[in-house]
Design a protein around this motif. Structure first.
Motif, short mmCIF file in Angstrom:
data_model
loop_
_atom_site.label_atom_id
_atom_site.label_comp_id
_atom_site.label_asym_id
_atom_site.label_seq_id
_atom_site.Cartn_x
_atom_site.Cartn_y
_atom_site.Cartn_z
N GLU A 140 0.84 -1.21 0.00
CA GLU A 140 0.00 0.00 0.00
C GLU A 140 0.87 1.26 0.00
O GLU A 140 0.57 2.23 -0.69
CB GLU A 140 -0.91 0.00 1.23
N ARG A 141 1.96 1.23 0.79
CA ARG A 141 2.83 2.41 0.84
C ARG A 141 3.41 2.75 -0.53
O ARG A 141 3.39 3.90 -0.97
CB ARG A 141 3.97 2.17 1.84
N LYS A 142 3.91 1.72 -1.23
CA LYS A 142 4.49 1.96 -2.55
C LYS A 142 3.43 2.48 -3.52
O LYS A 142 3.68 3.39 -4.32
CB LYS A 142 5.10 0.66 -3.09
N THR A 143 2.23 1.89 -3.47
CA THR A 143 1.15 2.31 -4.37
C THR A 143 0.75 3.75 -4.10
O THR A 143 0.54 4.54 -5.03
CB THR A 143 -0.06 1.38 -4.20
N GLU A 157 2.50 6.18 -2.50
CA GLU A 157 3.57 7.16 -2.74
C GLU A 157 3.75 7.44 -4.22
O GLU A 157 4.20 8.53 -4.60
CB GLU A 157 4.88 6.66 -2.13
N LYS A 158 3.40 6.47 -5.10
CA LYS A 158 3.52 6.71 -6.54
C LYS A 158 2.63 7.85 -7.01
O LYS A 158 2.95 8.52 -8.00
CB LYS A 158 3.17 5.43 -7.30
N VAL A 159 1.50 8.07 -6.33
CA VAL A 159 0.56 9.12 -6.74
C VAL A 159 0.61 10.31 -5.80
O VAL A 159 -0.32 11.12 -5.76
CB VAL A 159 -0.87 8.55 -6.82
N GLY A 160 1.69 10.44 -5.01
CA GLY A 160 1.89 11.64 -4.21
C GLY A 160 1.35 11.58 -2.80
O GLY A 160 1.35 12.61 -2.11
N GLY A 161 0.89 10.43 -2.34
CA GLY A 161 0.34 10.32 -1.00
C GLY A 161 1.37 9.92 0.03
O GLY A 161 2.53 9.61 -0.29
N VAL A 162 0.96 9.91 1.28
CA VAL A 162 1.81 9.52 2.41
C VAL A 162 1.03 8.55 3.27
O VAL A 162 -0.08 8.85 3.72
CB VAL A 162 2.23 10.75 3.24
N LEU A 163 1.61 7.37 3.51
CA LEU A 163 0.99 6.38 4.39
C LEU A 163 1.36 6.71 5.83
O LEU A 163 2.52 6.65 6.21
CB LEU A 163 1.46 4.98 4.04
N LEU A 164 0.37 7.09 6.64
CA LEU A 164 0.64 7.50 8.02
C LEU A 164 0.99 6.30 8.90
O LEU A 164 2.03 6.28 9.54
CB LEU A 164 -0.59 8.21 8.59
N MET A 165 0.12 5.29 8.92
CA MET A 165 0.33 4.17 9.82
C MET A 165 -0.62 3.03 9.48
O MET A 165 -1.58 3.21 8.74
CB MET A 165 0.09 4.60 11.28
N GLY A 166 -0.32 1.85 10.02
CA GLY A 166 -1.21 0.72 9.95
C GLY A 166 -1.66 0.35 11.36
O GLY A 166 -0.93 0.55 12.33
N VAL A 167 -2.88 -0.21 11.47
CA VAL A 167 -3.44 -0.57 12.78
C VAL A 167 -4.02 -1.98 12.68
O VAL A 167 -4.94 -2.21 11.88
CB VAL A 167 -4.53 0.43 13.23
N ILE A 168 -3.46 -2.91 13.46
CA ILE A 168 -3.99 -4.27 13.50
C ILE A 168 -4.93 -4.39 14.69
O ILE A 168 -4.58 -4.03 15.81
CB ILE A 168 -2.85 -5.30 13.64
#
Length: 547
Positions: A141-144, A146-157
């Motif tokens: 998800e992070r790579k996908t 970031e390719k379009v300019g987004g930032v992955l904040l965190m994951g929560v299990i």
């Protein structure tokens, strides 16, 4: 791991859905509840008011750090992104405006595994496998994103529902809106932009084409997820309904897929073990060659060192003599340190005690040259010590001057001059204490507040003014950084603060009740200097004026 892939995504806004703001819940056109971004974050964090569907005493969420590690930081990042001003065209020119409250500013995707939470919590190996798979999904998800300019904040299990699952939260800090992170919405917008002119003629056909583009992009998102993450984990792409299988056929397919995944894992592990063994053997061969080469190199280096030692033996004596000569010359001020500038590096120069004869100067320079680099550092340290000594001497002279002025002032006003002040004015280095400054207030930081207030309330205005002058003089006569000076500084601050409460001017000795910040304190003492006598001169000379 047996089962099929489950992954979905959604975007949320600050307000939840278009329309007027309200305290009650909102709903979308489809009838689905429109959750706000804040509600999504509260539910992910398991806030009590947002998690009635789970046991409040269940396991706490497990955070997979992205660009942030806490929910507080995630909320702050989302709040900053939701206040970004977007660019739009206004009368043909670019302008900026703040985002609408219903603009989608939070991206959230969820991945659920076909593993019961109770089984994972009971089996540490199974739990570790689940965490590894959800972490791999987060990396995809992070790579996908970031390719379009987004930032992955965190994951929560979450470990408090039926199946193990994880939420992934993202923002777009540049645009604010996360529509570009949603592949379906991005594809639909791109299709509409490409057919903007045709839309006026056949709106329905363009709308259907945009919807097809949306569905195709979402299918591709699912396919990419499966290929990158879940295929290797032994999961199927679809459930039994999509394959039109009976339960027995579907269970057989799950078993086959799981066996394939486990076989592939074993092959991978076997290949890795074989590669490690080959690498270890090759490493031993390389180490042997390296040791042989190192031995030959060390032998050659040893011979070279012997030759070099013979060459340096003769220069060692010269360097030692140069050090002794240079240090003596620096201590005698024959040689001084020269600070560096932008145009010239630091070095040495002849000092005030240098030889006058030019030949002697050249001889001294030649003798210290073999140890020039070491002597520069030694001269720098001597120069620093000399500067500090000169500064301390200048400071002591200034203290003596101030003490002499204060002694003369106190003698003139027939006050008792403390022995310490007399000694300081005479240049003696006697230690100063509170008794050396008559009338000055030395107040420590940890002073008793109640006792200090009683002392202030019992002090008349004019005595407070005299204490202020004495304390201010004590500050001038004590050294910076001294603990006694700090207490006198506190005394000045306390007196000035109390004078402001009284409305009493410490310079003029006059009190103005209108300026008092504490009328009760001001009423305790009203003594002050009398008003100066005003002399008004009357002129008896007539002045001619026009009528």
């Amino acid at each position: 791991m047996k089962g099929y892939q489950f992954a979905r995504m959604e975007t949320y806004s600050v307000q939840g859905a278009p329309g007027k703001k309200s305290t009650g819940p909102k709903f979308r056109k489809s009838g689905e509840r429109a959750w706000t971004a804040e509600e999504v974050l509260d539910e992910a964090e398991r806030k009590p008011w947002a998690s009635f569907h789970v046991d409040p005493d269940g396991p706490t969420p497990q955070i997979l750090p992205g660009t942030v590690r806490t929910f507080a930081a995630a909320r702050a990042a989302h709040a900053e992104a939701s206040t970004v001003k977007e660019v739009y065209l206004r009368r043909g020119k670019k302008a900026k405006r703040k985002l609408r409250a219903d603009a989608r500013t939070l991206y959230s995707s969820v991945v659920s595994l076909p593993t019961l939470t109770k089984d994972a919590l009971a089996d540490p190996d199974l739990r570790e496998e689940c965490v590894a798979l959800l972490t791999a999904a987060m990396e995809h998800e992070r790579k996908t994103i970031e390719k379009v300019g987004g930032v992955l904040l965190m994951g929560v299990i979450h470990w408090d529902e039926d199946h193990v699952h994880a939420h992934y939260l993202a923002i777009d800090p540049r645009l604010g809106r996360v529509d570009g992170l949603h592949p379906g919405r991005a594809a639909k917008a791109a299709f509409n932009d490409a057919h903007a002119q045709e839309k006026a003629n056949d709106r329905k056909a363009i709308g259907q084409g945009a919807n097809r583009a949306y569905r195709a992009a979402m299918r591709q998102w699912q396919d990419d997820f499966y290929e990158a993450v879940f295929d290797g984990a032994g999961l199927l792409r679809f459930g039994p309904k999509r394959y039109r299988m009976t339960r027995a056929e579907y269970q057989k397919a799950l078993a086959v897929k799981d066996r394939q995944a486990r076989d592939e894992k074993r092959r991978t592990e076997s290949a890795a073990t074989f590669n490690e063994q080959v690498t270890a053997i090759e490493g031993e061969k390389i180490d042997l060659l390296v040791r042989e080469t190192e031995a030959a190199r060390m032998s050659a280096q040893g011979r070279a060192e012997i030759i070099r030692a013979e060459e340096l033996a003769s220069s060692a004596t010269e360097r030692t003599e140069a050090l002794e000569c240079g240090m003596k010359a620096i201590e005698a001020r024959q040689i001084d340190y020269r600070p560096g500038t932008q145009k010239r590096r630091e070095g040495l120069e002849f000092g005030p005690k240098a030889p006058e004869a030019e030949e002697e100067r050249h001889s001294l320079k030649d003798r210290i040259m073999p140890a020039f680099d070491v002597l520069v550092g030694f001269a720098r340290r001597v120069f620093g010590v000399r500067q500090r000594e000169e500064a301390q001497e200048a400071k002591a002279a200034e203290l003596r001057r101030r003490a002499a002025i204060l002694k003369a002032s106190m003698s003139k006003s027939q006050q008792v001059v403390p022995e310490g002040l007399t000694a300081l004015a005479a240049g003696e280095t006697l230690p100063l204490d509170e008794e050396s400054f008559l009338g000055a207030w030395a107040i420590p930081r940890e002073a008793d507040t109640l006792a200090l207030r009683k002392r202030l309330d019992a002090t008349p205005n004019l005595e407070l003014r005299a204490a202020h002058q004495a304390t201010r003089d004590a500050v001038l006569l004590t050294e910076d950084g001294d603990e006694l000076r700090d207490r006198f500084v506190n005394g000045v601050k306390v007196i000035e603060a109390n004078a402001a409460e009284r409305g009493f001017d410490l310079d003029t000795g006059r009190q103005d009740m209108k300026k008092a910040t504490n009328p009760k304190v001001a009423a305790l003492h009203t003594d002050q200097f009398p008003e100066p006598i005003k002399v008004v001169r009357r002129s008896l000379e007539r002045v001619r004026t026009k009528t």
